[in-house]
Design an enzyme around this catalytic site. Structure first.
Site, mmCIF file in Angstrom:
data_model
loop_
_atom_site.group_PDB
_atom_site.id
_atom_site.type_symbol
_atom_site.label_atom_id
_atom_site.label_comp_id
_atom_site.label_asym_id
_atom_site.label_seq_id
_atom_site.Cartn_x
_atom_site.Cartn_y
_atom_site.Cartn_z
ATOM 1 N N ASP A 19 85.215 27.150 -6.799
ATOM 2 C CA ASP A 19 86.374 26.394 -7.301
ATOM 3 C C ASP A 19 87.400 27.416 -7.783
ATOM 4 O O ASP A 19 87.084 28.600 -7.980
ATOM 5 C CB ASP A 19 85.944 25.473 -8.453
ATOM 6 C CG ASP A 19 87.133 24.704 -9.051
ATOM 7 O OD1 ASP A 19 87.969 24.214 -8.278
ATOM 8 O OD2 ASP A 19 87.234 24.610 -10.288
ATOM 9 N N SER A 20 88.594 26.923 -8.050
ATOM 10 C CA SER A 20 89.632 27.804 -8.594
ATOM 11 C C SER A 20 89.257 28.296 -9.988
ATOM 12 O O SER A 20 89.898 29.213 -10.503
ATOM 13 C CB SER A 20 90.949 27.046 -8.690
ATOM 14 O OG SER A 20 90.804 25.996 -9.643
ATOM 15 N N TYR A 51 95.119 26.773 -8.752
ATOM 16 C CA TYR A 51 95.527 26.734 -7.343
ATOM 17 C C TYR A 51 96.604 25.652 -7.148
ATOM 18 O O TYR A 51 97.444 25.770 -6.266
ATOM 19 C CB TYR A 51 94.338 26.356 -6.446
ATOM 20 C CG TYR A 51 93.309 27.425 -6.189
ATOM 21 C CD1 TYR A 51 93.372 28.686 -6.778
ATOM 22 C CD2 TYR A 51 92.234 27.159 -5.332
ATOM 23 C CE1 TYR A 51 92.396 29.643 -6.507
ATOM 24 C CE2 TYR A 51 91.267 28.115 -5.064
ATOM 25 C CZ TYR A 51 91.340 29.343 -5.644
ATOM 26 O OH TYR A 51 90.374 30.276 -5.369
ATOM 27 N N CYS A 82 86.475 21.933 -5.010
ATOM 28 C CA CYS A 82 87.867 21.941 -5.466
ATOM 29 C C CYS A 82 88.671 21.028 -4.545
ATOM 30 O O CYS A 82 88.677 21.236 -3.322
ATOM 31 C CB CYS A 82 88.388 23.376 -5.387
ATOM 32 S SG CYS A 82 90.136 23.554 -5.805
ATOM 33 N N GLU A 160 90.273 25.297 -18.601
ATOM 34 C CA GLU A 160 89.929 26.724 -18.511
ATOM 35 C C GLU A 160 89.814 27.350 -19.905
ATOM 36 O O GLU A 160 89.014 28.260 -20.130
ATOM 37 C CB GLU A 160 90.992 27.479 -17.696
ATOM 38 C CG GLU A 160 90.995 27.175 -16.196
ATOM 39 C CD GLU A 160 89.799 27.747 -15.455
ATOM 40 O OE1 GLU A 160 89.464 28.920 -15.662
ATOM 41 O OE2 GLU A 160 89.185 27.001 -14.668
ATOM 42 N N CYS A 192 90.550 15.967 -9.450
ATOM 43 C CA CYS A 192 90.471 17.415 -9.660
ATOM 44 C C CYS A 192 89.151 17.643 -10.393
ATOM 45 O O CYS A 192 88.838 16.909 -11.339
ATOM 46 C CB CYS A 192 91.654 17.880 -10.507
ATOM 47 S SG CYS A 192 91.477 19.551 -11.164
ATOM 48 N N HIS A 194 88.200 19.736 -12.437
ATOM 49 C CA HIS A 194 88.280 20.115 -13.854
ATOM 50 C C HIS A 194 88.271 18.880 -14.760
ATOM 51 O O HIS A 194 87.817 18.941 -15.901
ATOM 52 C CB HIS A 194 89.572 20.895 -14.143
ATOM 53 C CG HIS A 194 89.534 22.338 -13.739
ATOM 54 N ND1 HIS A 194 89.539 22.747 -12.430
ATOM 55 C CD2 HIS A 194 89.502 23.473 -14.498
ATOM 56 C CE1 HIS A 194 89.517 24.077 -12.388
ATOM 57 N NE2 HIS A 194 89.497 24.541 -13.629
#
Ligand code: DGL
Length: 272
Positions: A19-20, A51, A82, A160, A192, A194
Site C-alpha cells: 500500500d502507499s 498516492y 490500495c 499515517e 481507501c 486507510h
C-alpha cells in the site's frame, strides 16, 4: 520485469502485499485471519504517500518498483492493498508480472445492494475518484443508485500520523460526510484502505445507523479463491511469518504501524 519462479514447490513462498502506507494493514489483518498459515511480506510506502494526491505516473512507477522488489523475494502472488494503486496501476502490473495480481476496488456493488434510500456515498482519494475504473464500476454495479463520490484530502495523512480520534481529524470527517448525509445517503463505502482505521470516528460523526463498508474481507476471500484455484495454498500447519517494510525512516511511521498492528513488530527499512 517478467520473472519465472524456478521452484517446483512455491506454495511456501510469501504473499506480497503493498500500500502507499499503513492503510493496507486493514487488508493484511483480514488475510491473516483467513489464511493464518501463509507467509506474508507487507510494504508500506509511507515515504511516497499519499498516492491519491500524486500523478498517475508516480503511482504507476512506485507500484512497479515495489512489485519488482517483491518479485526478487520470490512472492507467489501480489495483493495491491490500495484502491488508488489498483485504479491506476493494476492493469500494468498484470501485463508485466507472471504471477497473479489481486487488486481491490471500492465496494460499490454491496453498497448499492444494501442501501435502503438508494443513495450511497464513497469516501476515497482524489485519484481514485477521478479514475476511469471507478466510473465503470459505478455504471456497472449501481446503475439505479445515486452514488456520491467524495474526495478526502488530508485523511490519509491523519492515519499515517495515527491521529485517528483527534479533534482536527473528526472535523475533516465531518466536512467530508456532511454532504453525503444531506443527500440522504444511508451507506458509506470506505474506498481507501486507510479509512477503516477511522471507522470509530466516522461512526461518531455520522451515527451508528449509517453502514460503513470496507473491502478487507472480500479481498482476503478473493485471494483465498485464487490461491486455491492455482493450487498455491500453503499446506503448512504452522502459523505463517510476516515481514514488514516501510520506505520511511521516520519513527513516527514505524510507531503508527506498530500501533495499528497492535504488536511490537520489527520493521525493515525499504530503501527503494
Ligand atoms: N490506502 C490508499 C488507498 O486505498 C491510500 C492512497 C494514498 O496514499 O493516497 O487508496
Amino acid at each position: 520485469m517478467k520473472k519465472i519462479i524456478n521452484n517446483s514447490n512455491i506454495n511456501t513462498n510469501s504473499i506480497g502485499v503493498f500500500d502507499s502506507g499503513v492503510g493496507g494493514l486493514s487488508v493484511l489483518r483480514e488475510i491473516c485471519k483467513l489464511l493464518p498459515h501463509e507467509n506474508l511480506i507487507y510494504i508500506a510506502d509511507s515515504q511516497h504517500a499519499p498516492y491519491g494526491d500524486r500523478s498517475i505516473q508516480h503511482v504507476q512507477s512506485r507500484s512497479q518498483i515495489i512489485a519488482n522488489f517483491l518479485l526478487n523475494k520470490n512472492i507467489k502472488i501480489l495483493v495491491v492493498a490500495c484502491n488508488t494503486a489498483t485504479a491506476e496501476a493494476v492493469d500494468l502490473l498484470r501485463e508485466q508480472l507472471s504471477i497473479p495480481v489481486i487488486g481491490l476496488e471500492p465496494a460499490i456493488k454491496p453498497g448499492a445492494k444494501i442501501s435502503k434510500t438508494g443513495v450511497i456515498g464513497i469516501l476515497a482519494t482524489q485519484r481514485t475518484i477521478d479514475s476511469k475504473r471507478l466510473y465503470s464500476l459505478t455504471i456497472k454495479h449501481a446503475p439505479h443508485t445515486k452514488v456520491i463520490a467524495q474526495a478526502c484530502p488530508g485523511l490519509v495523512e491523519k492515519v499515517e500520523e495515527n491521529h485517528l480520534e483527534r479533534y482536527d481529524t473528526r472535523q475533516l470527517i465531518k466536512k467530508y460526510t456532511t454532504p453525503l448525509l444531506e443527500q440522504n445517503a444511508d451507506t458509506i463505502v470506505l474506498g481507501c484502505t486507510h479509512y477503516p482505521f477511522l471507522s470509530k470516528s466516522i461512526h461518531m460523526i455520522v451515527g451508528k445507523e449509517i453502514q460503513l463498508i470496507e473491502t478487507g474481507q472480500p479481498v482476503a476471500r478473493q485471494l483465498q479463491r485464487v490461491l486455491n484455484q492455482q493450487e498455491l495454498l500453503n499446506s503448512s500447519q504452522h502459523i505463517g511469518n510476516i515481514e514488514f517494510y516501510n520506505s520511511s525512516r521516520l519513527n513516527q511511521h514505524k510507531n503508527t504501524m506498530r500501533q495499528l498492528w497492535l504488536k511490537n513488530i520489527n520493521i525493515h527499512f525499504l530503501s527503494i
